[in-house]
Design an enzyme around this catalytic site. Structure first.
Site, mmCIF file in Angstrom:
data_model
loop_
_atom_site.group_PDB
_atom_site.id
_atom_site.type_symbol
_atom_site.label_atom_id
_atom_site.label_comp_id
_atom_site.label_asym_id
_atom_site.label_seq_id
_atom_site.Cartn_x
_atom_site.Cartn_y
_atom_site.Cartn_z
ATOM 1 N N TYR A 82 0.839 -1.200 0.000
ATOM 2 C CA TYR A 82 0.000 0.000 0.000
ATOM 3 C C TYR A 82 0.878 1.257 0.000
ATOM 4 O O TYR A 82 0.969 1.961 -0.977
ATOM 5 C CB TYR A 82 -0.945 -0.012 1.200
ATOM 6 C CG TYR A 82 -1.965 1.110 1.160
ATOM 7 C CD1 TYR A 82 -3.101 0.997 0.366
ATOM 8 C CD2 TYR A 82 -1.786 2.278 1.895
ATOM 9 C CE1 TYR A 82 -4.032 2.025 0.296
ATOM 10 C CE2 TYR A 82 -2.715 3.309 1.838
ATOM 11 C CZ TYR A 82 -3.833 3.172 1.045
ATOM 12 O OH TYR A 82 -4.749 4.193 0.980
ATOM 13 N N SER A 112 -6.587 0.699 -4.363
ATOM 14 C CA SER A 112 -6.681 2.136 -4.132
ATOM 15 C C SER A 112 -5.295 2.770 -4.283
ATOM 16 O O SER A 112 -4.699 2.705 -5.362
ATOM 17 C CB SER A 112 -7.315 2.396 -2.767
ATOM 18 O OG SER A 112 -7.768 3.714 -2.650
ATOM 19 N N ASP A 117 -17.999 3.311 -8.039
ATOM 20 C CA ASP A 117 -16.964 3.797 -7.132
ATOM 21 C C ASP A 117 -16.944 5.320 -7.192
ATOM 22 O O ASP A 117 -16.539 5.906 -8.198
ATOM 23 C CB ASP A 117 -15.603 3.229 -7.538
ATOM 24 C CG ASP A 117 -14.514 3.482 -6.490
ATOM 25 O OD1 ASP A 117 -14.704 4.381 -5.653
ATOM 26 O OD2 ASP A 117 -13.499 2.772 -6.518
ATOM 27 N N HIS A 135 -16.127 1.373 -4.006
ATOM 28 C CA HIS A 135 -14.700 1.243 -3.741
ATOM 29 C C HIS A 135 -14.359 -0.065 -3.036
ATOM 30 O O HIS A 135 -13.194 -0.436 -2.942
ATOM 31 C CB HIS A 135 -14.243 2.432 -2.898
ATOM 32 C CG HIS A 135 -12.767 2.672 -2.943
ATOM 33 N ND1 HIS A 135 -12.086 2.924 -4.117
ATOM 34 C CD2 HIS A 135 -11.827 2.699 -1.958
ATOM 35 C CE1 HIS A 135 -10.801 3.103 -3.852
ATOM 36 N NE2 HIS A 135 -10.614 2.967 -2.551
#
Length: 685
Positions: free
Chosen positions: A456, A536, A619, A654
């Site tokens: 991430y 993301s 989203d 999302h």
């Protein structure tokens, strides 16, 4: 491969002296006939390709079994009631149970609300819930089709009957009750910002509103707004002594906080006292200690500390900064409970209110699911997970420190038994990047193995060795799992975050590449056996590294990623991410963004990894145009026979609140695609 046609338009802009081509800009309109047709053709093509993968059947069966396991969330006690979310393994959404004692909750409890009744397809979900201080009302937020938009409704807890009271057009908030239970606060956005289709419009500023139960929303009172400051976010909280409404003010996703407190009286809210009125340090209210506020902050403490603060904003240490990273602090009847990360692994510690009497509580687990406590209660609930178990809940006595595991929250065992795994902590040298290496315990490394790598690296969000539904399936199939701790995350404090944002964002990608190279150099895997995944900001990570080092990876799985770094700020809440990314409108930051923007680094004639991009057509956080434009560009550029595909889920956003069956199906396709292209053969094949 002959991919579905993606029309290329002659769109070129001059931005800060650069000629920027944008041939797929037409895909930015998610509801146009052309985009809908393109999505339909892409989905058909992807499903036809996946249908030929022999691995798919095993992963479909396994993921269905994993999501069919009965499960439960972390209990919470509010206004004398106990609540928990449960799922018997057959339900799209978790069901909320209530009881007036913990033992009753463990033995049965009463269904208070079943979100599965909110929509026919199970895509409407329960977001937050709060309870009025008198224990009468249950205020819950509904999110439709995975959207961030929230509608608040009320139930009478004692009877379970609906209350005729509705508040709509809310976002990024829960119902925050005033002490007398007559009203609650929420963050409202203008109705004009809501679209009938898929949301793309840039979000305006939110307004903190006060809603009195039983009245029309049109009569709600404006408490606080910042006209002209569209990126300000407001989070209210009532102090445990009912004296103050404590308001946290943020600019975008930057953790720096302004802290205001409004005196509460029988006449309503007084004028705010601005305890801290500049965006410099992260500050979070914890509880009151007499006339002073207990706060968590990173002021002069990269890894965080707990302080006492006067209303004048004078801080004194309560729990000084330590070697571990302070993640959360909760008030308890006996003082304070802290959750820290020691090398990205959670530790729960109890303190007296003056910071003395430190006691570490033994609660095993690799990732934090929840920590629920309150200054009025002498018990707290903590939920932890592992890579193979979603939630291990514990009740902790804040006085004695005694721990009670709560396995009875989960009814039944289901048809899937996760494999025994071994978790090893490693560091990629050179850049000193820590990561977790997780394998099935019966495997050895006499030869490199197919490996799935996750990352991430952003927004000060810590990455732990925690649960995601696909992990036990990949491990059961014999794959290696790697979870990386990259700069930009929250594992090691403010300095670690700063080292991976703005001008330092490239460090995140270099860290990930360093781990991949270390896995290669130590014989864990090879580039031909290495798949990478992120969602993301993690989707941005995957897009960035395959456009910088396509030779290093066999498979890329970017999910709901931010992939067009020159236009992300123009849609929904995108401009709020400037704290990590910067803004393309700034000439210097534009150069940094252009240097790594995945969409703009795609190069014709390049051999890219097999890629499966995933997104949701509703989203409204990272809008689907990012994924659409990126995969269109990849399909145009790909010189390798390995496929580059997209999978667009319908009526989802999302990721939050996605029905269990959709979760199982998406993970099955992701893992089958990865396995097929890294040579992982599931055990029954």
């Amino acid at each position: 491969m002959t991919y579905p046609e993606s029309r290329r338009d002659d769109v070129v802009e001059t931005l800060h002296g650069h000629q920027i081509a944008d041939p797929y800009r037409w895909l930015e309109d998610p509801d146009s006939a052309d985009t809908r047709d393109w999505v339909s053709r892409q989905n058909e093509y992807t499903q036809a390709e996946l249908a030929g993968y022999s691995e798919r059947g095993w992963f479909q069966t396994t993921m269905s079994a994993i999501l069919a396991r009965p499960r439960a969330g972390v209990p919470v006690k509010k206004a004398g009631w106990y609540f928990v979310g449960r799922n018997d393994g057959t339900q799209a959404q978790d069901v909320i149970y209530v009881a007036d004692s913990l033992d009753e909750l463990l033995s049965s409890g009463r269904v208070l609300i079943d979100p599965n009744t909110l929509s026919e397809d199970g895509t409407d979900s329960l977001g937050s819930f709060t309870v009025s201080p008198d224990g009468k009302y249950f205020a819950y937020g509904i999110n439709e089709s995975g959207s961030d938009w929230t509608t608040f409704r009320l139930l009478d807890i004692a009877t379970g009957t609906p209350v005729d009271d509705v508040v709509s057009e809310a976002k990024f908030s829960e119902a925050t009750w005033l002490p007398d239970s007559s009203a609650y606060l929420y963050l409202h956005y203008p109705a004009s910002g809501r679209s009938e289709g898929t949301e793309t419009a840039s979000l305006g500023g939110g307004r903190l509103m006060l809603h009195k139960v039983g009245t029309s929303q049109s009569e709600d009172e404006l408490v606080l707004s910042f006209p002209g400051q569209d990126q300000y976010f407001i989070t209210p909280e009532v102090s445990d002594d009912d004296r103050y409404l404590v308001v946290h003010i943020f600019e975008g996703t930057d953790p720096a906080t302004r802290l205001w407190v409004y005196p509460i009286s029988s006449d309503g809210l007084g004028e705010p006292v601005k305890v801290v009125d500049e965006f410099v340090d992260e500050i979070a209210f914890v509880r009151m200690s007499g006339a002073q506020l207990v706060l968590r902050t990173d002021r002069d403490a990269s890894r965080g500390r707990v302080v006492l603060s006067t209303l004048d904003g004078e801080f004194t240490d309560l729990i000084p900064e330590g070697e571990s990273t302070l993640q959360a602090v909760r008030g308890t009847a006996d003082g304070l409970a802290t959750l820290t990360l020691v090398d990205a692994q959670p530790v729960l510690t109890l303190y007296a209110l003056d910071g003395s009497g430190q006691r570490v509580v033994d609660v095993p687990g690799g990732g934090v699911v929840g920590l629920n406590a309150g200054p009025e209660y002498d018990e707290l609930f903590i939920g932890l997970s592992t890579t193979t178990d979603p939630t291990l809940s514990y009740a902790v006595s804040t006085g004695s420190g005694d721990v009670r595991a709560l396995p009875e929250l989960v009814r039944g065992s289901g048809g899937f038994t996760p494999p025994r795994v071994t978790v090893t902590r490693r560091i990629a040298p050179g850049r000193d990047v820590p990561y977790f290496l997780i394998t099935r315990s019966d495997l050895d490394f006499t030869a490199p193995r197919p490996t799935l790598m996750w990352g991430y690296g952003g927004f000060r969000i810590p990455v732990e060795a925690d649960y995601r539904p696909g992990w036990p399936a990949w491990l059961a199939a014999g794959g290696v799992l790697v979870i990386t701790n990259l700069r930009g995350g929250g594992e090691y404090g403010t300095e670690w975050h700063d080292a991976g944002r703005l001008k330092n964002k490239q460090n995140v990608f270099d860290d990930f590449i360093a781990v991949a190279e270390h896995l290669r150099d130590t014989g864990v895997t090879t580039p031909e056996q290495l798949a990478i995944h992120g969602r993301s900001n993690g989707g941005l990570l995957v897009g960035a590294v395959i456009t910088q080092r396509p030779d290093l990876f066999a498979v890329a799985l970017p999910g709901v990623g931010v992939l067009d770094m020159l236009r992300f700020h123009l849609f929904t809440v995108g401009a709020a991410w400037a704290s990590d990314f910067g803004l393309p409108d700034d000439p210097e930051q534009f150069e940094d963004l252009l240097a790594y923007s995945p969409l703009h680094r795609v190069s014709d004639g390049t051999a890219y990894p097999a890629t499966l991009v995933t997104t949701g057509d509703h989203d409204d956080r990272v809008v689907p145009l990012h994924s659409h434009k990126f995969i269109a560009a990849l399909q145009h550029a790909q010189s390798d026979p390995r496929p580059v595909l997209t999978r667009v889920e319908v009526n989802t956003g999302h990721g939050f609140g996605k029905p269990a069956a959709m979760v199982a199906a998406e993970w099955a396709d992701l893992l089958a695609f990865a396995a097929h292209h890294v040579g992982l053969v599931p055990p029954e094949q």
